[in-house]
Scaffold this active site. Structure first.
Site, PDB file in Angstrom:
ATOM      1  N   ASP A   2       0.828  -1.199   0.000  1.00  0.00           N
ATOM      2  CA  ASP A   2       0.000   0.000   0.000  1.00  0.00           C
ATOM      3  C   ASP A   2       0.865   1.252   0.000  1.00  0.00           C
ATOM      4  OD1 ASP A   2      -2.310   1.436  -0.043  1.00  0.00           O
ATOM      5  OD2 ASP A   2      -2.853   1.073   2.049  1.00  0.00           O
ATOM      6  N   ASN A  50     -10.871  -3.337  -5.557  1.00  0.00           N
ATOM      7  CA  ASN A  50     -10.091  -2.408  -6.393  1.00  0.00           C
ATOM      8  C   ASN A  50     -10.742  -2.097  -7.743  1.00  0.00           C
ATOM      9  OD1 ASN A  50      -6.839  -3.516  -5.194  1.00  0.00           O
ATOM     10  ND2 ASN A  50      -7.973  -1.675  -4.649  1.00  0.00           N
TER      11      ASN A  50
END
Ligand code: IPE
Ligand code: MG
Length: 230
Positions: A2, A50
């Site tokens: 991330d 996502n």
């Protein structure tokens, strides 16, 4: 993995530039993990959630996945690393699936190191898929409901032939799991680091592993039970 977007933003670059740099971190960390003797490395590359990102970013991520597979398949073969995936890979673009199939096939005989790419992965969809398959097996008489246990049910998860993770690392300072290996990490150790993924390197991996080795894993037992004196 991330922090790609924030890495780019800090530099006034488009988000995709952060993802591009993130791919280089993947290469570095993969090599470091192998050198450190880590036998299983799972990378959360694309979650079921996502898809909700802007279409342009999703397309760019798929493009980078293709780029990675084209460039790294030969490296995986040379280093004898087996590639696996978890997640609903069937919903990925054909071009990505073909490259994945090719890489998985080319590395299927290797046993010492495994790279698992979590693609279109989410723990909740995984559990739903497993519950469906398990129910079908019960209906077909292949499983007995009365014998249900974690050992039998977990064989229907996408990680059936993989060990549970010992250590889960999340970069970029976020302290949540975001639907990643929720069942499998029941007894995992967690390391949360503020380092953004494009900046994450060998030293950061080594530091996380060092932190892991300092933890006492009790699996429900007491400390005294683990280290009996005398
Ligand atoms: C990479 O980082 C995540 C993926 C591989 C999809 P992000 O894109 O989530 O970066 P931030 O959170 O915006 O910084
Ligand atoms: Mg993020």
């Amino acid at each position: 993995m991330d922090g790609n977007g924030r890495w780019a933003k800090q530099r006034g670059l488009p988000r995709i530039e952060g993802h591009r740099r993130g791919v280089e971190s993947v290469r570095t960390v993969l090599e470091a993990a192998r050198e450190m003797g880590i036998r299983y490395l799972t990378l959360y590359a694309f979650s079921v959630e996502n898809w909700k990102r802007p279409q342009e970013e999703v397309g760019a991520l798929m493009g980078l996945l293709e780029f990675f597979l084209k460039r790294e398949t030969a490296v995986l073969v040379r280093n004898r690393v087996r590639l696996r995936t978890i997640g609903r890979v069937c919903d990925l673009p054909d071009s990505v699936r073909q490259l994945l199939d090719r890489a998985i096939e080319a590395t299927s005989s290797f046993a010492d190191h495994t790279l698992v790419l979590a693609l279109n992965y989410g723990s909740r969809t995984e559990v739903i898929d497993a519950a469906r398959a398990y129910a079908a097996a019960v209906a077909a008489g292949k499983e007995k409901l009365n014998d249900s246990s974690w050992t039998t049910f977990s064989r229907y998860l996408s990680t059936a032939d993989l060990p549970d993770p010992d250590l889960v690392i999340r970069t970029s300072g976020e302290t949540r799991l975001s639907n990643f290996l929720l069942m499998q990490s029941a007894y995992a150790e967690f390391v949360f680091t503020p380092v953004l993924w494009p900046d994450f390197g060998k030293a950061d991996l080594a530091a996380a592993v060092a932190e892991y080795t300092r933890r006492e894993r009790r699996f429900g037992q007491t400390s005294d039970q683990l280290t009996p004196t005398g």
